[in-house]
Each structure stands twice: as structure tokens, then as C-alpha cells.
Design a protein around this motif. Structure first.
Motif, short mmCIF file in Angstrom:
data_model
loop_
_atom_site.label_atom_id
_atom_site.label_comp_id
_atom_site.label_asym_id
_atom_site.label_seq_id
_atom_site.Cartn_x
_atom_site.Cartn_y
_atom_site.Cartn_z
N PRO A 1 0.80 -1.23 0.00
CA PRO A 1 0.00 0.00 0.00
C PRO A 1 0.84 1.28 0.00
O PRO A 1 0.40 2.31 -0.52
CB PRO A 1 -0.84 -0.12 1.28
CG PRO A 1 -0.87 -1.58 1.59
CD PRO A 1 0.43 -2.13 1.11
N SER A 2 2.02 1.23 0.59
CA SER A 2 2.85 2.44 0.69
C SER A 2 3.78 2.63 -0.51
O SER A 2 4.59 3.57 -0.51
CB SER A 2 3.68 2.39 1.98
OG SER A 2 4.55 1.26 1.97
N TYR A 3 3.66 1.78 -1.52
CA TYR A 3 4.61 1.82 -2.65
C TYR A 3 4.59 3.17 -3.37
O TYR A 3 5.64 3.80 -3.58
CB TYR A 3 4.31 0.69 -3.62
CG TYR A 3 5.17 0.68 -4.87
CD1 TYR A 3 6.50 0.23 -4.80
CD2 TYR A 3 4.66 1.07 -6.10
CE1 TYR A 3 7.30 0.20 -5.95
CE2 TYR A 3 5.44 1.03 -7.25
CZ TYR A 3 6.76 0.60 -7.17
OH TYR A 3 7.55 0.57 -8.30
N ASP A 4 3.42 3.64 -3.76
CA ASP A 4 3.34 4.89 -4.53
C ASP A 4 3.84 6.08 -3.72
O ASP A 4 4.54 6.95 -4.25
CB ASP A 4 1.92 5.13 -5.03
CG ASP A 4 1.55 4.27 -6.22
OD1 ASP A 4 2.49 3.82 -6.94
OD2 ASP A 4 0.36 4.01 -6.44
N GLU A 5 3.48 6.12 -2.46
CA GLU A 5 3.97 7.21 -1.61
C GLU A 5 5.49 7.14 -1.48
O GLU A 5 6.17 8.17 -1.52
CB GLU A 5 3.32 7.13 -0.23
CG GLU A 5 3.77 8.23 0.71
CD GLU A 5 3.16 8.11 2.09
OE1 GLU A 5 3.49 8.94 2.96
OE2 GLU A 5 2.35 7.18 2.30
N SER A 6 6.04 5.94 -1.37
CA SER A 6 7.47 5.78 -1.16
C SER A 6 8.30 6.16 -2.39
O SER A 6 9.47 6.47 -2.27
CB SER A 6 7.79 4.33 -0.78
OG SER A 6 7.17 3.98 0.45
N ARG A 7 7.67 6.14 -3.56
CA ARG A 7 8.42 6.45 -4.78
C ARG A 7 8.14 7.86 -5.30
O ARG A 7 8.62 8.24 -6.37
CB ARG A 7 8.12 5.43 -5.87
CG ARG A 7 6.71 5.49 -6.44
CD ARG A 7 6.45 4.38 -7.46
NE ARG A 7 5.11 4.50 -8.04
CZ ARG A 7 4.82 5.20 -9.14
NH1 ARG A 7 5.79 5.84 -9.78
NH2 ARG A 7 3.60 5.27 -9.61
N THR A 8 7.41 8.67 -4.54
CA THR A 8 7.12 10.04 -4.94
C THR A 8 8.31 10.94 -4.65
O THR A 8 8.86 10.93 -3.56
CB THR A 8 5.88 10.57 -4.20
OG1 THR A 8 4.76 9.75 -4.53
CG2 THR A 8 5.60 12.01 -4.59
N LEU A 9 8.71 11.71 -5.68
CA LEU A 9 9.84 12.63 -5.55
C LEU A 9 9.36 14.08 -5.60
O LEU A 9 8.20 14.37 -5.91
CB LEU A 9 10.84 12.40 -6.68
CG LEU A 9 11.50 11.02 -6.73
CD1 LEU A 9 12.41 10.93 -7.96
CD2 LEU A 9 12.30 10.75 -5.47
N PHE A 10 10.29 14.99 -5.33
CA PHE A 10 9.97 16.42 -5.39
C PHE A 10 9.57 16.83 -6.81
O PHE A 10 8.67 17.65 -7.00
CB PHE A 10 11.20 17.23 -4.94
CG PHE A 10 10.98 18.71 -4.95
CD1 PHE A 10 10.23 19.32 -3.96
CD2 PHE A 10 11.54 19.50 -5.94
CE1 PHE A 10 10.03 20.71 -3.97
CE2 PHE A 10 11.33 20.87 -5.96
CZ PHE A 10 10.58 21.47 -4.98
N ASN A 11 10.23 16.26 -7.82
CA ASN A 11 9.92 16.57 -9.21
C ASN A 11 8.78 15.68 -9.69
O ASN A 11 8.96 14.48 -9.92
CB ASN A 11 11.16 16.37 -10.08
CG ASN A 11 10.94 16.79 -11.52
OD1 ASN A 11 9.84 17.14 -11.93
ND2 ASN A 11 12.02 16.77 -12.30
N ALA A 12 7.60 16.27 -9.90
CA ALA A 12 6.42 15.49 -10.28
C ALA A 12 6.47 14.98 -11.71
O ALA A 12 5.61 14.20 -12.12
CB ALA A 12 5.16 16.33 -10.08
N MET A 13 7.48 15.38 -12.48
CA MET A 13 7.62 14.85 -13.84
C MET A 13 8.11 13.41 -13.83
O MET A 13 8.00 12.70 -14.84
CB MET A 13 8.62 15.70 -14.65
CG MET A 13 8.14 17.09 -14.96
SD MET A 13 9.35 18.03 -15.94
CE MET A 13 9.11 17.30 -17.56
N ILE A 14 8.64 12.96 -12.72
CA ILE A 14 9.29 11.66 -12.65
C ILE A 14 8.29 10.61 -12.17
O ILE A 14 7.70 10.73 -11.09
CB ILE A 14 10.51 11.69 -11.71
CG1 ILE A 14 11.45 12.82 -12.12
CG2 ILE A 14 11.22 10.36 -11.72
CD1 ILE A 14 11.94 12.75 -13.55
#
Length: 460
Positions: free
Chosen positions: A28-41
Motif C-alpha cells: 500500500p505504501s509503494y506509490d507514496e514511497s516512490r514520490t519525488l519532489f519533481n512530479a515529472m518523474i
């Protein structure tokens, strides 16, 4: 791109004996864990290893190598290049390793590899001690420092890496090494600008300096005042004391109390003025700009940790940054710089900035791989916007800012200010005369180029 699929047995093998948390794509935490400052990524690693100990770091690296996974290292995750994620690879995520231990007598701070500037500044503030940090509180200390470390206090206290006393790195073969002037001195030299090429920085020890008070001023004018303001700012900096930091910039007027209504949400000219000292002295230094009757004005003395967080960039935006370091900044350059601001994405958090060099940065005798440190000015287009339809426009604006000023360029560049702009820019950031020496260090500590998601130095 879909991540490389690891079977449950493989992921369970990493989890066995792992102190932190191992996150797989189905968690469940996968998407949150891979979110970076740059939303293009939008990269999808096969596994994210949220490390809590140096043994966790070693285990994650070993796991990735044994299974042929590309290894990414995440500290703050703030860089525009966004090398903290790998499609189908493993992320060695240090964010839980953010402890800061301050020794006020020795004036040092031992900083975990996942600490941000906020962690560092809040820990040192009770002792009225500081060191040069990034211009926002969300930047990761590790990547910032190892890339050089340019910030508000650099003219007074030098770059962040100038204040690096020692570092501990986990190498590609799982060995924890110490780098300092008296141990692995070539590695220590390479860490002053060479970034994450040589291993995972699990901790840094930084020298601290007394600073009981700091002052921030933000002055705003309509954009047409830009050429006059920039000339006055240039004159002020020519004789400014080292305590002065900040920059001249164009931005979207923010909805703050000190901003007049007609400048909110539209292009504005601004000066951000930082002073390593009290407001009464800062006001005297700033008087030539105050005489230009800014239409918006904020000035306050505050703890440095508060100053650092007042101008934080908002997360969740698409990012593109670049930079041009300048040997000179004549009137023609000033006029071109001001005219180009009309091409920014407005309204947005984008900023077209001009930062001064000089002071302790330029005086430092250290022969580190930082060829940009003598330049008196840097133009820094810093793009953040929300709509993907603005992607091309924002990139073009950033490169046009550079092109407008290229005839005055030093040719060097601070690599933390740019993304992937090709091998030539990596050479410009490290110095061609340093490449052989850096490659030898790389060969000793990472001969297989495991740590290649960066402004890469290939083994010798």
C-alpha cells in the motif's frame, strides 16, 4: 514502465534481518514511497529499501548486485535529475537515517545520510550554531554537500563541502569506509563535488559556526523596474560584506500580506536579501535598494532555521532547472536577463534567479573539483509548473536564459543546479583537469560503476 518483478521469496530474503522496511510494488505504501519532489518523474522500482541502519544499507546494495538490479540512492529526493529512483531497480532509501548529533564544544554536527536541511538546522539552532545549507529546508544534506553545497551563508562560511570534516560511505562491496584529511584523503578530495559516485554516504560530519541572529528581507517591484533594480543590486554586491547573501530574481507575486494586490499572481521583480547578523546592521547595508521604493517589503530578524524554511519550494510540481556561471555581468547581460523573464510560466512557483558569488567561496584555497567557485555570478532558471502542456515552454525558457548570457559564461557549472544535460556539462561541473584523478578514485571504490545514477564519473 512496469517494474522488474521479484518473486516473494526474493523480497522475503531481503526482509529477513532487515531493520527498516522493504516496500514492493504490491504494498500500500509503494506509490507514496516512490514520490519525488519533481512530479515529472514516474519511475517504478522493483523494490524500495527504507534503511534504518548501515547494515540495512549494505544488505540493500548486496541484494541489488546479486540480482542484477540497478541501484538508486535516495537522500532528500529533491534534485531535478531525480536519480533517486530507478525503473525496475532497487532504491537504497536513507530517509529514516536522519539523526543529527551536535557537539557544541567541538562545533561539529554528525548528520545521518537521510537528513534534510531542516533536521540539521533545527538541531544546531539551540546552540546558535550553523553551517552552510541549501536555500530551502527540504534539501537532503548528503547530496547537497557532496555536490559542493551552495547556499545563503556561503559568502560568510564557504560552501557546504568546505565545512565537511569527514564522511562515512558504504561502498559497492559492502565495506564501510571513513574519508577525511587523515584517512582515504583522495576519496575525501573527490567528495568535494564528485557527488554520490563513490558510495552511499551514511553519515557526514560538518563544521559549525556561531550565528546568534540572521535577517531576511524580501523586496518586490513591478517587472519593468528590473533593469534599475538589478544595476543597483550589482553595485551593492560589489562592496558588500561577506555576511550578505541572497539574490535578485523574477517570480510570481505570492499572496502574502506584504505583497500589494496588483503584484499578486503576476510577474514581479524581487530581491531576496539574507544577512548573517542583526536587522539593524542589515538595514544599513540594504539602504541603496530600499531607496528604490519597493512596493512590497518584508524584513525580519529571526533564527537561521526559520529563515531557511520561509522560502521552501512547494512539492508536487513539474521541475526543470539549469544554470550559467558568469565571469562578468555588464549592462547588456542585465538587460537580457530581465527581458527573458517574460517567458516564464506565470503564475507558477518558477523563479528566474541571479545569485552572487565571491566572499569565502572565491577565497578558499582548497583545490577541490569545483571549477565554478570563482565565478562572481550565476544565473539559475528554476522552473516549477503544474500543467504538462507547459513542459516545452519551461524547458525552452531555461535554455534561453543560458543562451542569452553565454558570451559572459565561465564555462563551469554547479552540478546540483542542473539535471541531465550531457557529458560535456558533467565535465564542466567537475573540471576537465580533475577527471583523471576522479576516475582513479572511482576505480578504487566503485570499479563496476554500481553508483551510476548521478552526474557520472566512469571508472578509470
Amino acid at each position: 514502465m512496469a517494474p522488474h518483478v521479484l518473486d516473494d521469496a526474493a523480497v522475503d530474503a531481503l526482509r529477513s534481518g532487515f531493520t527498516g522496511e522493504v516496500v514492493a510494488p504490491e504494498d500500500p505504501s509503494y506509490d507514496e514511497s516512490r514520490t519525488l519532489f519533481n512530479a515529472m518523474i514516474d519511475r517504478r522500482p522493483s523494490v524500495i529499501a527504507l534503511c534504518e541502519t548501515v547494515d540495512d544499507v549494505a544488505a540493500a546494495i548486496r541484494f541489488g548486485r546479486e540480482r542484477g538490479l540497478e541501484v538508486a540512492v535516495r537522500g532528500g529526493g529533491h534534485s531535478v535529475a531525480s536519480n533517486a529512483l530507478s525503473d525496475g531497480g532497487i532504491v537504497v532509501d536513507l530517509r529514516r537515517m536522519h539523526a543529527v548529533v551536535v557537539d557544541p564544544a567541538a562545533r561539529t554536527a554528525r548528520v545521518g545520510g537521510g537528513a534534510t536541511m531542516s533536521h540539521l538546522d533545527r538541531a544546531t539552532q539551540p546552540f546558535d550554531l550553523v553551517t552552510t545549507g541549501g536555500r530551502v529546508s527540504t534539501t537532503g544534506v548528503g547530496g547537497f554537500t557532496l555536490g559542493g553545497g551552495s547556499g545563503w551563508l556561503e559568502r560568510k562560511f564557504g560552501l557546504a563541502c568546505d565545512n565537511l570534516a569527514e564522511a562515512e560511505l558504504m561502498t559497492a562491496d559492502g565495506t564501510l569506509v571513513r574519508a577525511a584529511e587523515d584517512e582515504n584523503p583522495e576519496l575525501f578530495w573527490a567528495l568535494h563535488g564528485g557527488g554520490g559516485n563513490f558510495g552511499v554516504a551514511t553519515s557526514l560530519t560538518l563544521r559549525l559556526h556561531p550565528l546568534p541572529a540572521a535577517t531576511l528581507a524580501v523586496l518586490l517591484w513591478p517587472p519593468d523596474a528590473g533593469p534599475e533594480v538589478l544595476r543597483a543590486y550589482r553595485t551593492l554586491l560589489a562592496s558588500a560584506p561577506d555576511e550578505v547573501g541572497g539574490g535578485m530574481l523574477f517570480l510570481t507575486g505570492p499572496p502574502e500580506e506584504f505583497v500589494p494586490e496588483h503584484l499578486v499572481g503576476t510577474l514581479a521583480c524581487a530581491v531576496v536579501f539574507t544577512y548573517a547578523g542583526t536587522a539593524d546592521v542589515a538595514r544599513e547595508v540594504l539602504e541603496p535598494l530600499l531607496a528604490l521604493a519597493p512596493q512590497g517589503r518584508l524584513m525580519a530578524e529571526m533564527p537561521y532555521a526559520d529563515l531557511q524554511s520561509m522560502l521552501d519550494d512547494p512539492p508536487g510540481y513539474r521541475n526543470y532547472w539549469s544554470a550559467e556561471y558568469l565571469d562578468d555581468f555588464p549592462d547588456e547581460a542585465a538587460d537580457r536577463f530581465c527581458a527573458r523573464a517574460r517567458d516564464m510560466v506565470v503564475p507558477s512557483p518558477s523563479q528566474q534567479m541571479l545569485f552572487p558569488g565571491g566572499g569565502a567561496v572565491a577565497r578558499a584555497p582548497a583545490d577541490y573539483p569545483l571549477p565554478w567557485r570563482r565565478a562572481p555570478w550565476v544565473a539559475h532558471p528554476f522552473g516549477l509548473w503544474a500543467d504538462p502542456a507547459d513542459d516545452e515552454r519551461a524547458r525552452r525558457w531555461a535554455h534561453d536564459v543560458r543562451a542569452d548570457l553565454r558570451q559572459w559564461s565561465s564555462g563551469a557549472v554547479y552540478l546540483n543546479f542542473i539535471g541531465d544535460e550531457g557529458e560535456g556539462r558533467v565535465i564542466a561541473g567537475l573540471g576537465a583537469h580533475n577527471l583523471g584523478r576522479l576516475a582513479r578514485v572511482k576505480t578504487e571504490f566503485d570499479p563496476e560503476n554500481v553508483f551510476r545514477l548521478n552526474h557520472n564519473i566512469e571508472p578509470g
